[in-house]
Design a protein around this motif. Structure first.
Motif, PDB file in Angstrom:
ATOM      1  N   ASP A   1      35.190  54.701  33.622  1.00  0.00           N
ATOM      2  CA  ASP A   1      34.255  53.580  33.504  1.00  0.00           C
ATOM      3  C   ASP A   1      34.996  52.258  33.296  1.00  0.00           C
ATOM      4  O   ASP A   1      34.586  51.217  33.816  1.00  0.00           O
ATOM      5  N   ASP A   2      36.090  52.316  32.542  1.00  0.00           N
ATOM      6  CA  ASP A   2      36.889  51.100  32.309  1.00  0.00           C
ATOM      7  C   ASP A   2      37.578  50.647  33.589  1.00  0.00           C
ATOM      8  O   ASP A   2      37.667  49.450  33.880  1.00  0.00           O
ATOM      9  N   VAL A   3      38.067  51.611  34.373  1.00  0.00           N
ATOM     10  CA  VAL A   3      38.700  51.261  35.649  1.00  0.00           C
ATOM     11  C   VAL A   3      37.661  50.678  36.600  1.00  0.00           C
ATOM     12  O   VAL A   3      37.930  49.688  37.294  1.00  0.00           O
ATOM     13  N   ALA A   4      36.463  51.267  36.610  1.00  0.00           N
ATOM     14  CA  ALA A   4      35.378  50.742  37.452  1.00  0.00           C
ATOM     15  C   ALA A   4      35.031  49.310  37.055  1.00  0.00           C
ATOM     16  O   ALA A   4      34.760  48.461  37.918  1.00  0.00           O
ATOM     17  N   GLU A   5      35.043  49.035  35.754  1.00  0.00           N
ATOM     18  CA  GLU A   5      34.770  47.671  35.291  1.00  0.00           C
ATOM     19  C   GLU A   5      35.844  46.705  35.786  1.00  0.00           C
ATOM     20  O   GLU A   5      35.535  45.573  36.168  1.00  0.00           O
ATOM     21  N   ASP A   6      37.098  47.145  35.800  1.00  0.00           N
ATOM     22  CA  ASP A   6      38.175  46.312  36.342  1.00  0.00           C
ATOM     23  C   ASP A   6      37.919  45.992  37.812  1.00  0.00           C
ATOM     24  O   ASP A   6      38.146  44.856  38.263  1.00  0.00           O
ATOM     25  N   TYR A   7      37.440  46.996  38.562  1.00  0.00           N
ATOM     26  CA  TYR A   7      37.131  46.772  39.972  1.00  0.00           C
ATOM     27  C   TYR A   7      36.055  45.700  40.124  1.00  0.00           C
ATOM     28  O   TYR A   7      36.141  44.829  41.006  1.00  0.00           O
ATOM     29  N   LEU A   8      35.030  45.789  39.275  1.00  0.00           N
ATOM     30  CA  LEU A   8      33.944  44.801  39.340  1.00  0.00           C
ATOM     31  C   LEU A   8      34.467  43.399  39.067  1.00  0.00           C
ATOM     32  O   LEU A   8      34.129  42.442  39.781  1.00  0.00           O
ATOM     33  N   TYR A   9      35.315  43.269  38.047  1.00  0.00           N
ATOM     34  CA  TYR A   9      35.847  41.947  37.719  1.00  0.00           C
ATOM     35  C   TYR A   9      36.743  41.411  38.837  1.00  0.00           C
ATOM     36  O   TYR A   9      36.802  40.190  39.047  1.00  0.00           O
ATOM     37  N   GLU A  10      37.414  42.301  39.559  1.00  0.00           N
ATOM     38  CA  GLU A  10      38.193  41.849  40.709  1.00  0.00           C
ATOM     39  C   GLU A  10      37.287  41.273  41.783  1.00  0.00           C
ATOM     40  O   GLU A  10      37.590  40.246  42.398  1.00  0.00           O
ATOM     41  N   LEU A  11      36.150  41.932  42.034  1.00  0.00           N
ATOM     42  CA  LEU A  11      35.202  41.434  43.035  1.00  0.00           C
ATOM     43  C   LEU A  11      34.582  40.113  42.587  1.00  0.00           C
ATOM     44  O   LEU A  11      34.335  39.228  43.415  1.00  0.00           O
ATOM     45  N   ILE A  12      34.338  39.979  41.289  1.00  0.00           N
ATOM     46  CA  ILE A  12      33.826  38.716  40.758  1.00  0.00           C
ATOM     47  C   ILE A  12      34.870  37.617  40.923  1.00  0.00           C
ATOM     48  O   ILE A  12      34.548  36.490  41.327  1.00  0.00           O
ATOM     49  N   ASP A  13      36.107  37.949  40.634  1.00  0.00           N
ATOM     50  CA  ASP A  13      37.189  36.973  40.751  1.00  0.00           C
ATOM     51  C   ASP A  13      37.369  36.496  42.192  1.00  0.00           C
ATOM     52  O   ASP A  13      37.772  35.352  42.435  1.00  0.00           O
ATOM     53  N   ARG A  14      37.048  37.353  43.144  1.00  0.00           N
ATOM     54  CA  ARG A  14      37.141  36.992  44.556  1.00  0.00           C
ATOM     55  C   ARG A  14      35.862  36.309  45.055  1.00  0.00           C
ATOM     56  O   ARG A  14      35.734  36.048  46.257  1.00  0.00           O
ATOM     57  N   SER A  15      34.914  36.063  44.153  1.00  0.00           N
ATOM     58  CA  SER A  15      33.645  35.390  44.477  1.00  0.00           C
ATOM     59  C   SER A  15      32.787  36.198  45.443  1.00  0.00           C
ATOM     60  O   SER A  15      31.924  35.639  46.129  1.00  0.00           O
ATOM     61  N   LEU A  16      32.977  37.510  45.484  1.00  0.00           N
ATOM     62  CA  LEU A  16      32.145  38.377  46.301  1.00  0.00           C
ATOM     63  C   LEU A  16      30.961  38.922  45.508  1.00  0.00           C
ATOM     64  O   LEU A  16      29.986  39.421  46.089  1.00  0.00           O
ATOM     65  N   VAL A  17      31.036  38.834  44.194  1.00  0.00           N
ATOM     66  CA  VAL A  17      29.954  39.247  43.300  1.00  0.00           C
ATOM     67  C   VAL A  17      29.712  38.125  42.297  1.00  0.00           C
ATOM     68  O   VAL A  17      30.670  37.494  41.831  1.00  0.00           O
ATOM     69  N   GLN A  18      28.436  37.870  41.988  1.00  0.00           N
ATOM     70  CA  GLN A  18      28.074  36.816  41.044  1.00  0.00           C
ATOM     71  C   GLN A  18      27.629  37.426  39.718  1.00  0.00           C
ATOM     72  O   GLN A  18      27.012  38.493  39.690  1.00  0.00           O
ATOM     73  N   VAL A  19      27.949  36.762  38.636  1.00  0.00           N
ATOM     74  CA  VAL A  19      27.475  37.171  37.310  1.00  0.00           C
ATOM     75  C   VAL A  19      26.052  36.642  37.128  1.00  0.00           C
ATOM     76  O   VAL A  19      25.796  35.451  37.281  1.00  0.00           O
ATOM     77  N   ALA A  20      25.118  37.546  36.816  1.00  0.00           N
ATOM     78  CA  ALA A  20      23.715  37.152  36.634  1.00  0.00           C
ATOM     79  C   ALA A  20      23.360  37.004  35.155  1.00  0.00           C
ATOM     80  O   ALA A  20      22.699  36.049  34.766  1.00  0.00           O
ATOM     81  N   ARG A  21      23.799  37.947  34.329  1.00  0.00           N
ATOM     82  CA  ARG A  21      23.544  37.887  32.883  1.00  0.00           C
ATOM     83  C   ARG A  21      24.766  38.411  32.141  1.00  0.00           C
ATOM     84  O   ARG A  21      25.472  39.285  32.634  1.00  0.00           O
ATOM     85  N   VAL A  22      24.956  37.884  30.933  1.00  0.00           N
ATOM     86  CA  VAL A  22      26.112  38.256  30.122  1.00  0.00           C
ATOM     87  C   VAL A  22      25.633  38.873  28.809  1.00  0.00           C
ATOM     88  O   VAL A  22      24.627  38.452  28.239  1.00  0.00           O
ATOM     89  N   LYS A  23      26.335  39.883  28.316  1.00  0.00           N
ATOM     90  CA  LYS A  23      26.029  40.502  27.026  1.00  0.00           C
ATOM     91  C   LYS A  23      26.427  39.571  25.889  1.00  0.00           C
ATOM     92  O   LYS A  23      27.221  38.643  26.072  1.00  0.00           O
TER      93      LYS A  23
END
Length: 459
Positions: free
Chosen positions: A130-152
């Motif tokens: 799950d932690d590795v998957a989260e790293d993948y998500l942050y990489e996609l966010i960093d590349r501007s391919l995914v947008q952050v909608a809400r934050v904890k």
């Protein structure tokens, strides 16, 4: 000039940039023709490349080549180029985002768990997948391919989304690579043999109209409208998707009763369905030995009062699910039967959203059956107050526990706060409770529900 400033903020992030890169950068910005999405995505691409004249020249060359093709639009060039330059490990994770409807806010926690269940997360070593998957998500966010909608509140990403144009890219690339197919009212009559299927239309309409061959389907997502699944709809699920590994019915469709032959899905790794009101989980679920995630409506458990009179009956042989990592339910589960017949240890189990406190629960914790629990919810009723001191002692064995929620039963309808009510409910004084929980060295989140003021013992 504004386009260049936007580009620089994303690529260089306030740092000085090599002088020889400015002409190439401005050439790329000019090719974007003022389209913000194209500028941001191209900047995200270059931000992850070596900042050298050679590397940037390659990108300019690719853009110029695409521009010579007939009817090629600049937005398509930039998005396609960004996708092609993704590391291989990120490509299936990115394409997977196309299964969701347009403008949909995607809950991050289930998304990451689905990536793991689909087998997208490889070579994790000793790290939690799950932690590795989260790293993948942050990489996609960093590349501007995914947008952050809400934050904890803790700062992590709670919800994300994907731009409609990027979603279109995901769908088109997925058709080419046969990653998944999206079924809508517009294409429901087209017969296919999908490997992963996302249904975005009314389930009744799909059952009556679709001629799809589901024999090879490994994943099923249902996002159609409707309050409940009809018996015919559930029959389709049981009949046509025998090889499914990921089954996600979503949060807008309620299941009134879990089928007793759920155990037919022997390959199932991820199960998510909203079972609000269901009080009995059939023993057939124990035959699903590959299950990693059971999510029966977790999102409601912390937003509504938990029913203390009607817990969810779950078979006690839970230890048979030795791959299970997370167990979520809309309310507290109560293990029926006895677990004394086996000494199996659930090494992979990290989450139990809520479980009824009784002697069996305490015994399982004390015997070290759940040694790697990180998140735990406990329902404590006044009938079990004598067992609380023993429980507090057994919790000390959970050396990885980070998140603990305790649900107390209120004393009477009036809920009048007084010192005696706290001891009446949990069998010990607040100071004793906090002192014991303070010895849990990894605990970072503690929530005690149905308590107005713990320090003054208001219940």
């Amino acid at each position: 000039e504004e386009s260049w400033e936007l580009f620089c903020r994303k690529v260089f992030r306030g740092e000085e940039y090599p002088f020889d890169l400015e002409p190439l950068g401005k050439q790329i910005v000019q090719s974007c023709r003022g389209l913000p999405l194209s500028i941001i995505v191209s900047a995200g691409l270059l931000a992850n490349k070596e900042k050298s004249y050679k590397e940037w020249s390659k990108v300019v060359g690719h853009v110029n080549w695409y521009l010579t093709q007939d009817e090629t639009q600049v937005k398509d060039i930039v998005l396609k180029l960004s996708y092609n330059n993704l590391p291989r490990r990120l490509k299936p994770c990115f394409l997977y985002l196309g299964i969701f409807p347009e403008d949909f806010e995607i809950p991050v926690r289930p998304l990451l768990q689905r990536w793991v269940a689909e087998g997208f997360i490889q070579e994790t070593g000793n790290r939690d997948p799950d932690d590795v998957a989260e790293d993948y998500l942050y990489e996609l966010i960093d590349r501007s391919l995914v947008q952050v909608a809400r934050v904890k509140a803790s700062g992590g990403v709670k919800m994300c989304r994907i731009h409609d144009l990027l979603r279109d890219l995901c769908i088109s690339e997925s058709k080419e690579d046969k990653v998944f197919e999206v079924c809508t009212d517009n294409n429901i009559l087209i017969s296919t043999k999908p490997r992963r299927l996302s249904i975005h239309c009314n389930m009744g309409h799909y059952v009556s109209s679709s001629n799809n061959d589901h024999s090879c389907a490994r994943s099923l997502f249902i996002v159609g409208s409707g309050n409940f699944f009809s018996p015919s709809e559930l029959k389709l699920l049981l009949k046509g998707f025998k090889l499914v590994r990921v089954l996600d019915i979503g949060t807008d469709r309620l299941v009134r009763k879990i089928p007793f032959n759920l155990g037919n899905f022997i390959h199932l790794r991820y199960l998510r369905m909203d079972t609000w009101g269901v009080k009995f989980i059939p023993a057939s679920i124990l035959t699903l030995e590959n299950l990693q995630i059971i999510d029966l409506g977790h999102f409601r458990v912390f937003h509504f009062p938990i029913s203390f009179s009607d817990p969810i009956s779950f078979p006690a042989g839970i230890w048979k699910l030795n791959h299970l990592r997370h167990l979520y339910a809309f309310g507290p589960i109560m293990l029926r039967g006895h677990c004394s017949g086996s000494n199996e240890v659930m090494l992979n189990l990290q989450t139990i959203s809520a479980i009824v406190l009784d002697r069996q629960t305490i015994s399982l914790i004390k015997k070290g059956r759940f040694p790697n629990l990180k998140k735990l919810g406990l329902q404590v009723s006044s009938r079990c107050k004598d067992q609380v001191p023993e429980l507090l002692q057994s919790l000390h064995q959970l050396c990885h526990l980070k998140n603990l929620r305790i649900y107390l039963e209120g004393k009477g309808a009036s809920g009048t706060p007084n010192h005696e009510s706290m001891e009446w409910n949990i069998g010990c004084k607040p100071q004793e409770l906090l002192q014991s929980l303070g010895q849990l060295s990894c605990l970072t989140i503690l929530r005690i529900m149905n308590v107005f003021d713990l320090l003054t013992c208001g219940v």
